[in-house]
Design a protein around this motif. Structure first.
Motif, PDB file in Angstrom:
ATOM      1  N   GLU A   1       8.816   2.976   6.581  1.00 46.04           N
ATOM      2  CA  GLU A   1       8.547   2.875   5.148  1.00 46.04           C
ATOM      3  C   GLU A   1       7.215   2.178   4.904  1.00 46.04           C
ATOM      4  O   GLU A   1       6.733   1.391   5.743  1.00 46.04           O
ATOM      5  CB  GLU A   1       9.677   2.103   4.443  1.00 46.04           C
ATOM      6  CG  GLU A   1      11.054   2.732   4.631  1.00 46.04           C
ATOM      7  CD  GLU A   1      12.169   1.819   4.150  1.00 46.04           C
ATOM      8  OE1 GLU A   1      13.280   2.322   3.894  1.00 46.04           O
ATOM      9  OE2 GLU A   1      11.946   0.592   4.027  1.00 46.04           O
ATOM     10  N   ASP A   2       6.659   2.441   3.740  1.00 50.16           N
ATOM     11  CA  ASP A   2       5.430   1.756   3.337  1.00 50.16           C
ATOM     12  C   ASP A   2       5.724   0.287   3.075  1.00 50.16           C
ATOM     13  O   ASP A   2       6.763  -0.056   2.500  1.00 50.16           O
ATOM     14  CB  ASP A   2       4.851   2.412   2.084  1.00 50.16           C
ATOM     15  CG  ASP A   2       3.516   1.830   1.698  1.00 50.16           C
ATOM     16  OD1 ASP A   2       2.503   2.272   2.241  1.00 50.16           O
ATOM     17  OD2 ASP A   2       3.505   0.916   0.839  1.00 50.16           O
ATOM     18  N   LYS A   3       4.827  -0.595   3.497  1.00 48.79           N
ATOM     19  CA  LYS A   3       5.058  -2.033   3.359  1.00 48.79           C
ATOM     20  C   LYS A   3       5.137  -2.471   1.905  1.00 48.79           C
ATOM     21  O   LYS A   3       5.908  -3.374   1.561  1.00 48.79           O
ATOM     22  CB  LYS A   3       3.940  -2.820   4.047  1.00 48.79           C
ATOM     23  CG  LYS A   3       3.944  -2.730   5.562  1.00 48.79           C
ATOM     24  CD  LYS A   3       2.832  -3.601   6.134  1.00 48.79           C
ATOM     25  CE  LYS A   3       2.806  -3.559   7.651  1.00 48.79           C
ATOM     26  NZ  LYS A   3       1.746  -4.438   8.206  1.00 48.79           N
ATOM     27  N   VAL A   4       4.358  -1.874   1.036  1.00 50.97           N
ATOM     28  CA  VAL A   4       4.264  -2.319  -0.352  1.00 50.97           C
ATOM     29  C   VAL A   4       5.251  -1.566  -1.242  1.00 50.97           C
ATOM     30  O   VAL A   4       6.095  -2.159  -1.929  1.00 50.97           O
ATOM     31  CB  VAL A   4       2.827  -2.144  -0.876  1.00 50.97           C
ATOM     32  CG1 VAL A   4       2.739  -2.606  -2.330  1.00 50.97           C
ATOM     33  CG2 VAL A   4       1.846  -2.913   0.009  1.00 50.97           C
ATOM     34  N   SER A   5       5.188  -0.248  -1.251  1.00 52.80           N
ATOM     35  CA  SER A   5       5.998   0.542  -2.171  1.00 52.80           C
ATOM     36  C   SER A   5       7.397   0.829  -1.627  1.00 52.80           C
ATOM     37  O   SER A   5       8.307   1.151  -2.397  1.00 52.80           O
ATOM     38  CB  SER A   5       5.283   1.859  -2.496  1.00 52.80           C
ATOM     39  OG  SER A   5       5.147   2.643  -1.319  1.00 52.80           O
ATOM     40  N   GLY A   6       7.586   0.762  -0.321  1.00 53.51           N
ATOM     41  CA  GLY A   6       8.875   1.104   0.270  1.00 53.51           C
ATOM     42  C   GLY A   6       9.102   2.596   0.391  1.00 53.51           C
ATOM     43  O   GLY A   6      10.218   3.040   0.711  1.00 53.51           O
ATOM     44  N   GLU A   7       8.070   3.387   0.122  1.00 58.36           N
ATOM     45  CA  GLU A   7       8.214   4.842   0.205  1.00 58.36           C
ATOM     46  C   GLU A   7       8.486   5.256   1.644  1.00 58.36           C
ATOM     47  O   GLU A   7       7.879   4.740   2.595  1.00 58.36           O
ATOM     48  CB  GLU A   7       6.950   5.517  -0.312  1.00 58.36           C
ATOM     49  CG  GLU A   7       7.014   7.036  -0.304  1.00 58.36           C
ATOM     50  CD  GLU A   7       5.715   7.660  -0.777  1.00 58.36           C
ATOM     51  OE1 GLU A   7       5.627   8.914  -0.794  1.00 58.36           O
ATOM     52  OE2 GLU A   7       4.781   6.915  -1.138  1.00 58.36           O
TER      53      GLU A   7
END
Length: 225
Positions: free
Chosen positions: A60-66
């Motif tokens: 997952e993306d660290k910031v958005s969680g995508e």
């Protein structure tokens, strides 16, 4: 049943590197030294989750969680997750999309402790899956076995031996006869006689003091007598 299952988090690591790996040309296994370790193709967060008996590796993306990619795992060790032959910090995972397509990528951790936690989380989950499978199998085997009928049939009794008393279930026990001093006296046998203790012979002193009466003379004359 699948709709009632919930997703639980087994492990979270904030830093993981993703690598494109060359196809394996032999059965000797993957080697991390063949990858461009200094230039990862993607960097983000890794989460290991479980839903029922299946585990999931989610990138997952660290910031958005995508969600970047995920790898469903049905067993471990297995083809879905493999260790490399030259390091304990790198793994090869098989990611899949919703259409059924799959690809193999490499992941790596900067810290060796993160790689250890990742490995243990998968081991613990599938250890639990194995135990649950064995318990379910034993329960199914127990249900198929014939059950024993231990209940009493109509008119059936059991005999209990307690000490010197013999009784049947539902009957009254015969009391034991107790004499003076708390000693138990058994009743005499049927038709038997109680033996009377013998009278001791008189002592010599009693014989010496005894006066023998004079003998009575016999006569044919009734008047003289």
């Amino acid at each position: 049943a699948a709709e009632l299952e919930y997703e639980s988090v087994l492990c979270v690591k904030p830093d993981v590197n993703v690598y494109r790996i060359p196809p394996r040309t032999s059965n000797r296994g993957y080697r991390a030294s063949d990858w461009k370790l200094d230039h990862p193709d993607w960097t983000g967060r890794l989460r290991v989750t479980s839903k029922g008996k299946t585990a999931y590796i989610k990138l997952e993306d660290k910031v958005s969680g995508e969600l970047f990619a995920q790898a469903p795992i049905d067993q471990y060790p297995g083809i879905a997750v493999e260790t490399v032959t030259d390091s304990s910090r790198y793994f090869v995972i098989r990611i899949q999309d919703g259409t059924g397509r799959s690809a193999f990528i490499g992941i790596g951790f900067t810290d060796r402790g993160d790689a250890f936690d990742f490995n243990v989380s998968l081991q613990d989950h599938f250890k639990w899956v194995k135990q649950e499978t064995e318990i379910s199998k034993e329960s199914q085997e127990a249900d198929t076995r014939p059950k024993l009928d231990l209940g009493f049939k109509e008119g059936q009794t059991i005999k209990l031996n307690i000490g010197n008393m013999t009784t049947k279930k539902g009957g009254a026990a015969k009391p034991r006869v107790s004499g003076s001093g708390g000693l138990s006296l058994l009743p005499p046998p049927p038709g038997g006689k109680i033996a009377v203790p013998p009278i001791p012979p008189p002592s010599s002193t009693a014989i010496a003091n005894h006066v023998t009466p004079p003998p009575v003379l016999k006569s044919s004359n009734v008047s003289s007598a």
